[in-house]
Every structure is written in C-alpha cells, then in structure tokens.
Design an enzyme around this catalytic site. Sequence first.
Site: not given
Ligand code: IMP
Ligand code: MG
Length: 187
Positions: A48, A103, A106, A134, A155, A162, A168
């Site tokens: 990403g 990227d 979340d 976010k 999202f 992606d 992407r």
């Molecule tokens: P986390 O570990 O939940 O913070 O998520 C981080 C990873 O989830 C990022 O590196 C993204 O690859 C993916 N991700 C989280 N939210 C989104 C979104 O809204 N769109 C696309 N990828 C996301």
């Molecule tokens: Mg990702």
Amino acid sequence: MNKPNLEPGEVVVTREAIGRRMPMLAAEITASLDGNVDGLVIMPVLTGALVFAADLIRCFPQRLRIDLIAARSYGAGTHSQGPKLEGGVPVGVKDRHVLIVDDILDSGRTIQFLRQCVLDSGARSVRACVLLRKQLPQALATPCEFVGFEVPDLFVAGYGLDYDGWFRNLPDVVALRPGGQAHNIVR
Ligand code: IMP
Ligand code: MG
C-alpha cells in the site's frame, strides 16, 4: 480474479493536496532527525505504501537507503485480521535510524507491530509516517510521528491503497461505494 463489488466513489484526498503536502512532510521528518539525516533507512510497507513512498523519497535531499518490508492484514474484506510479517525485517536496519512508511492508520496494529519488529532487529531509532489516519479512537491512540492527512472512518482506495488488490493505480484517494451506486468516479 473476481471483479470488485465496491466501486470508486467521492474523492477524499485529491492528487493536488497530496502533491502539496509531500515536501512539507519531508521537511517535518528531516527536522525531527536533529542532524541524523544522512543514512536514514526509509522502510515502505508493501504494497500500500508503494506510491506514497515513491513520491515522499524524492522530497529528501539527503542520502538515504530504502528497505522494503511486507505486512499483510486484509484478505478480501475490509476488516483487519491482524498484521503478519512476510519475509522478516531487512538486516540493514541494525544501528540505523528507521522511518516506517505506511499508507493508512486504521486499528494501529500494523504500525505497532512493525515498530516492535524493527526495534527488535537492533535499529537505533524508529519513527512512523502514514499518508492517512482514520478518525478512530484506536488510530488516534497509536503513536505515529508523522501523518499526511486525517480522513473520516471510511474504507478508501487509490494512490497505492487497495480494495482486494484493486484501485491502487487511482491518482486520488477515493471512498468506495457499493457497485452501481458510484458518483464522481475518477477516470
Ligand atoms: P491497521 O493495522 O488496522 O492500522 O491497518 C493498517 C493496514 O490496513 C494498512 O497498511 C492498509 O494496508 C490496510 N487498510 C486499513 N484501512 C484501509 C482502507 O480504508 N483502505 C485500504 N486499506 C486499508
Ligand atoms: Mg495494505
């Protein structure tokens, strides 16, 4: 491969806004390094952060190295299943100042997990930079030194992000909408 059942909807961050923010972000990062700028290891999180990192690194005038790291947390869905490292931490991080570039923040689990992996590999310091964060309590509570943009809890895809491997290549960051109900589609 199945076609995606979500389609690009409204633009959340334009390519122009990203272009303006990039040199500012690089300047913030350089300032935080307090003289330790040469030899920084930039560590983009595949896949990403590919597009973001490609633009960001060209805003740094100093000498730096790039070591890619692969983490996966989403399968075909839009809910995190927890991060996994693929292929380990690059050996070149030992005694280096490392900047993890991802990227989007979340749940925060990917950044937290990677930060620990890189520290365990003997890095001198670890900082994290994400293009998007976010507006979620868990994302805001996760330590992250540099954030490009705050975005709503949607999202999103494009500019490297992606949905199940799709979108992407879109130049803007867009929200995804159920197929057939898209508006303002980026073409
Ligand atoms: P986390 O570990 O939940 O913070 O998520 C981080 C990873 O989830 C990022 O590196 C993204 O690859 C993916 N991700 C989280 N939210 C989104 C979104 O809204 N769109 C696309 N990828 C996301
Ligand atoms: Mg990702």
